[in-house]
Design a protein around this motif. Sequence first.
Motif, short mmCIF file in Angstrom:
data_model
loop_
_atom_site.label_atom_id
_atom_site.label_comp_id
_atom_site.label_asym_id
_atom_site.label_seq_id
_atom_site.Cartn_x
_atom_site.Cartn_y
_atom_site.Cartn_z
N THR A 12 0.80 -1.22 0.00
CA THR A 12 0.00 0.00 0.00
C THR A 12 0.83 1.27 0.00
OG1 THR A 12 -0.13 -0.03 2.40
CG2 THR A 12 -1.89 -1.14 1.19
N LEU A 13 2.10 1.19 0.40
CA LEU A 13 2.95 2.37 0.40
C LEU A 13 4.20 2.06 -0.42
CD1 LEU A 13 2.84 3.23 4.21
CD2 LEU A 13 1.43 4.16 2.39
N CYS A 14 4.48 2.90 -1.34
CA CYS A 14 5.68 2.72 -2.17
C CYS A 14 6.82 3.44 -1.48
CB CYS A 14 5.45 3.29 -3.57
SG CYS A 14 4.07 2.49 -4.41
N LEU A 15 7.63 2.69 -0.76
CA LEU A 15 8.61 3.29 0.12
C LEU A 15 10.02 3.13 -0.41
CD1 LEU A 15 7.02 1.94 3.41
CD2 LEU A 15 6.53 4.05 2.18
N ILE A 16 10.90 3.98 0.06
CA ILE A 16 12.27 4.03 -0.42
C ILE A 16 13.21 3.78 0.75
CG2 ILE A 16 13.95 5.49 -1.61
CD1 ILE A 16 11.54 6.96 -2.81
N SER A 17 14.23 3.00 0.53
CA SER A 17 15.04 2.49 1.64
C SER A 17 15.90 3.56 2.30
CB SER A 17 15.96 1.38 1.13
OG SER A 17 16.85 1.89 0.17
N VAL A 18 16.15 3.35 3.61
CA VAL A 18 17.04 4.20 4.38
C VAL A 18 17.76 3.33 5.40
CG1 VAL A 18 15.30 4.77 6.11
CG2 VAL A 18 17.22 6.30 5.78
N GLN A 19 18.98 3.65 5.68
CA GLN A 19 19.75 2.89 6.65
C GLN A 19 19.88 3.70 7.93
OE1 GLN A 19 23.57 1.69 5.28
NE2 GLN A 19 24.15 0.69 7.17
N ILE A 20 19.63 3.09 9.06
CA ILE A 20 19.75 3.76 10.35
C ILE A 20 21.14 3.51 10.92
CG2 ILE A 20 18.79 3.95 12.67
CD1 ILE A 20 16.91 4.84 10.52
N GLU A 51 5.30 3.95 -10.84
CA GLU A 51 5.39 5.39 -10.68
C GLU A 51 6.40 5.79 -9.61
OE1 GLU A 51 2.46 9.14 -9.62
OE2 GLU A 51 2.04 7.13 -8.85
N SER A 52 6.42 5.06 -8.51
CA SER A 52 7.28 5.46 -7.40
C SER A 52 8.75 5.42 -7.74
CB SER A 52 7.00 4.57 -6.18
OG SER A 52 7.33 3.23 -6.47
N SER A 53 9.13 4.71 -8.77
CA SER A 53 10.54 4.68 -9.16
C SER A 53 11.02 6.03 -9.66
CB SER A 53 10.76 3.61 -10.23
OG SER A 53 10.05 3.95 -11.42
N TYR A 80 9.32 12.72 -2.30
CA TYR A 80 8.79 11.73 -1.37
C TYR A 80 9.39 11.91 0.02
CZ TYR A 80 7.70 7.35 0.90
OH TYR A 80 7.25 6.42 1.78
N TYR A 81 8.52 11.76 1.05
CA TYR A 81 8.96 11.88 2.44
C TYR A 81 8.31 10.78 3.26
CZ TYR A 81 10.32 16.39 0.65
OH TYR A 81 10.88 17.38 -0.12
N TYR A 82 9.09 10.16 4.10
CA TYR A 82 8.63 9.09 4.99
C TYR A 82 8.63 9.66 6.39
CZ TYR A 82 8.26 4.32 6.90
OH TYR A 82 7.85 3.18 7.53
N VAL A 159 4.66 13.85 -1.93
CA VAL A 159 4.07 12.59 -1.48
C VAL A 159 4.67 12.30 -0.11
CG1 VAL A 159 3.76 10.14 -1.93
CG2 VAL A 159 3.84 11.76 -3.85
N ALA A 160 3.83 12.27 0.90
CA ALA A 160 4.31 12.05 2.27
C ALA A 160 3.53 10.90 2.89
CB ALA A 160 4.15 13.31 3.10
N ASP A 161 4.24 9.83 3.23
CA ASP A 161 3.63 8.72 3.96
C ASP A 161 3.80 8.98 5.44
OD1 ASP A 161 2.71 7.26 1.80
OD2 ASP A 161 4.60 6.21 1.52
N VAL A 162 2.70 9.21 6.13
CA VAL A 162 2.70 9.50 7.56
C VAL A 162 2.29 8.24 8.30
CG1 VAL A 162 1.71 10.91 9.40
CG2 VAL A 162 2.21 11.94 7.16
N ILE A 163 3.20 7.72 9.13
CA ILE A 163 2.98 6.49 9.89
C ILE A 163 2.75 6.88 11.34
CG2 ILE A 163 3.84 4.17 10.35
CD1 ILE A 163 3.78 4.98 7.35
N ASN A 164 1.63 6.53 11.91
CA ASN A 164 1.30 6.90 13.28
C ASN A 164 1.67 5.76 14.23
OD1 ASN A 164 0.31 7.94 15.64
ND2 ASN A 164 -1.86 7.78 15.06
N SER A 165 2.78 5.92 14.94
CA SER A 165 3.19 4.90 15.90
C SER A 165 2.76 5.24 17.32
CB SER A 165 4.71 4.71 15.85
OG SER A 165 5.38 5.78 16.50
N MET A 166 2.00 6.32 17.48
CA MET A 166 1.55 6.69 18.82
C MET A 166 0.28 5.92 19.17
SD MET A 166 2.21 10.82 18.84
CE MET A 166 0.79 11.20 17.81
N HIS A 167 -0.19 6.07 20.40
CA HIS A 167 -1.42 5.39 20.80
C HIS A 167 -2.59 6.39 20.84
CE1 HIS A 167 -0.69 7.19 24.72
NE2 HIS A 167 0.42 6.51 24.86
N GLU A 168 -2.55 7.38 19.96
CA GLU A 168 -3.63 8.35 19.79
C GLU A 168 -3.67 8.77 18.33
OE1 GLU A 168 -2.26 12.33 21.60
OE2 GLU A 168 -0.98 10.80 22.54
N THR A 169 -4.76 9.38 17.91
CA THR A 169 -4.90 9.75 16.51
C THR A 169 -4.06 10.99 16.19
OG1 THR A 169 -6.80 11.21 16.88
CG2 THR A 169 -7.25 8.87 16.49
#
Length: 645
Positions: A12-20, A51-53, A80-82, A159-169
Motif C-alpha cells: 500500500t505504500l511505495c517506500l524508499i530504503s534508508v539505513q539507520i 510510478e514510485s521509481s 517523497y517523504y517518509y 508525497v508524504a507517507d505518515v505512519i502513526n506509531s503513537m497510541h492516539e490519533t
Amino acid sequence: MKFNLVQTLVFTLCLISVQIYGIQDASGKRIVSKYERIMQMYPQLSSGAGESSQWRAAEKDNQRHPCRRDCADKQPMTCYYYMVVHYDDTMAETCKRYLQSKFRFKLSGKEYIDGIALATQLAANDDCKYADGLESEVMVVNGQLPGMNIEVCYGDTVVADVINSMHETTTIHWHGMHQRLTPFMDGVPHVTQYPIEAGQAFRYRFEVDHGGTNWWHSHTEHQRAFGLAGPLVVRMPPKLNPHAHLYDFDMSEHVIMIQDWVHNFVESVAENILINGRGRNLKKGVKAAKPTLYAHFPVVRGGRYRFRVIFNGVSNCPISFSIDKHDLVVIASDGNDIEPVEVQRIMFHGAERFDFVLHANQEVSNYWIRVKGYSFCAKNQLHQEAVLHYRDADTRALDTHTLSYAYDAPGKTLNELGDDASGARAGNSISLANLNAQRPEPEVAPSVTFYTSMNAFEVRQGEGFRFQMDDISFSMPKMSLLQTRNLGVGQFFCNRSQQADLGFNCRQRHCQCSNVIQVPANQQVEFVISSLSQTPHPIHLHGYTFRVVGMGVLGEQKIGQIEQIDKKTPLPRRAKGAPLKDSVQVPAFGYTILRFYSNSPGYWMFHCHISPHSENGMAAVVRVGEDVEMKMCPVSNCGLCSSVA
C-alpha cells in the motif's frame, strides 16, 4: 508489533530504503535512540517498478533531499517523504555527548555549550533533542525537534507517507497550501479526512500550489505544542522571484522556527520559548540545570541573507523578534511578496511567517537574536535568544549582561500588538494592513460580507473560560464533512441564524455545535472579523490566501456594534495593493477585514490559531460552494491505509 506491518506497507505504500546508523557516546558506547527503535518496527522499504521509481527521496536520514535545489521553470519533481510520528524525549541518552567538557564553557558563573563546535564535530544524523536542557516527553516526526525541513519548488508534487506509531490519533495540515486540486489533503480530522488512528498510515499527495515560507503541523488537539511541526519552504524560479536581487543567499541554515514551550504534555501557560528547538532554561527551581545550548545562525561578513521565520505560537503568547545592530528588510509574509520595508523589530502572532533580508555589515562578532513573549508569556517574563554568528568570530564570546525581559529593540516595529491602520503610532510602528503587495491589484467590491466575532470570556469566577466564534463554541463533527457531504450531513450543521430560528439566544445560553458558514463559490467574499475580548486573536483560513483590506480598534464599548457602525459609516478599507496573508491578528476590541475570491469549493477550517482557544471552540467551518462543486477524492479510502499494527 507484528511484521504484518511490513507486508501491508509493501503493497500500500511505495517506500524508499534508508539505513539507520547507530550513535556512539564519548567513550564509544553504542546508543540506541527511540527513533532508531521505532524505525526498526516501521522500516522504510525499497520500492519496486512503477510510478514510485520516479519519485525523488533522500537515500539516508542525514543526506540532502534532491528536491532541495535551485528551482527552474517548468521542471517539477515528485518529492517523497517518509514521516514516522512517535513519542520521544528531550535530553535523552543521545544528548549526553553534548555535555562533554570540550564543548562546555562558563560566562559570568553560568555554563554554556559551544553550538558551532557541536555542529562541526558531531554527526549530522544525531537525533538529540536538547530543547532547554530539561527532560520532557515530546511528540516528533523522525526523531527531530523541530520537525524535518521540507524544501521544494513551486509546482512540485509532495508525497508524504505518515505512519502513526503513537497510541492516539493524528493528522498533518500543510499550512499555506491551498489544496485547490486536493481539498481532501488539507489534514483536518473530521472535516477533510478521517484521523490517522494508532498503527495506521496515511499518504498525503498534493501539488505545491503556493510559494514562500509555509509549514506543516499536526491538526489534532495540542500535538503541535509538543513537537509535531516543521518548515515547508517553497522556492520559486528566479524569474518569478521579484526579490532575488536583494540577497545573495537563501539557505536552509537560515530557516528559523520559534514556539512557546511546555513540558511533559502539560497544556497550560507556556514555560519557555524555543528557537529551532533550543534555548536557555527559564523554569525556576530546577536543580542541577544543564548548560544552555543556543541555536546558532552563521553568516559571512558582507553577505546578504534571506531569513525565513515561522512562529508556531501555541498559547496566547505573541512575540517580538529582533537582531542586535541589524536592520530587517521584510520582503514577504505568509509566503506572499510585499514591497520591502525596513524595520528593527517584527511582532509575530500565532502561525505568521515573515521573510527578511539581513545584510551582515557589522564587525565580525556574535550578535543576539532576541525573542520576547507578551500577553500570557509576560506573566513569567519569557524571553529567549539565539546567536547570529559571523564566521571567524570567537564562538564563546557572548555578552550575556544585556539579556533581560525589559530589553526592547530600538527603532520601528512591524505588526504591533493592537495594530491600528489609522497610523496613531506612525513614527515607530508600521501597521501590517498598510503594507503593499508586491503586485498591487485594485480591490473589487465584494458580492457578500460576513460579520464574524471571536470571544473568550470567563463564565463565572473559577468556572473556566468559554471560547466562541459567532457566539457559538464549535464542536467537531463525528464524521468527516468532506467525505460524507452527499449523505445528508448538512442536518447536523448550525450557525448563529439557525440557532436564533430555533429560539436560542446564544448570548444568553451556551450554544455548542458544528458552526458552518455557507459561502457562495466563485464570488468576491468579505469577512469583517471582530475580537470581543481584551486579547488579540490570530485568525487562520484554510484553503485560501486573503487580502487584508482593513484593521483597526474600536474599543470595548463599540466593538459589539461593529456591523451597525460599518453599515452606517463604512470602516476604512484599502482601495488597492492590500497585503496577502493566510494568518493575521484581530486586535483586542478591534477588527480585521479580509477579502478573497471563493474559487475553491470545499469545507475549510476558519479558526483562532491559539491552540487552547481553537480546541475549545473558537472555530468554524467555511463551506464554499455546493457539495456537487467539491472535488472527490480519486481513491476510495482517500489516502488512509489499512492498519499497520
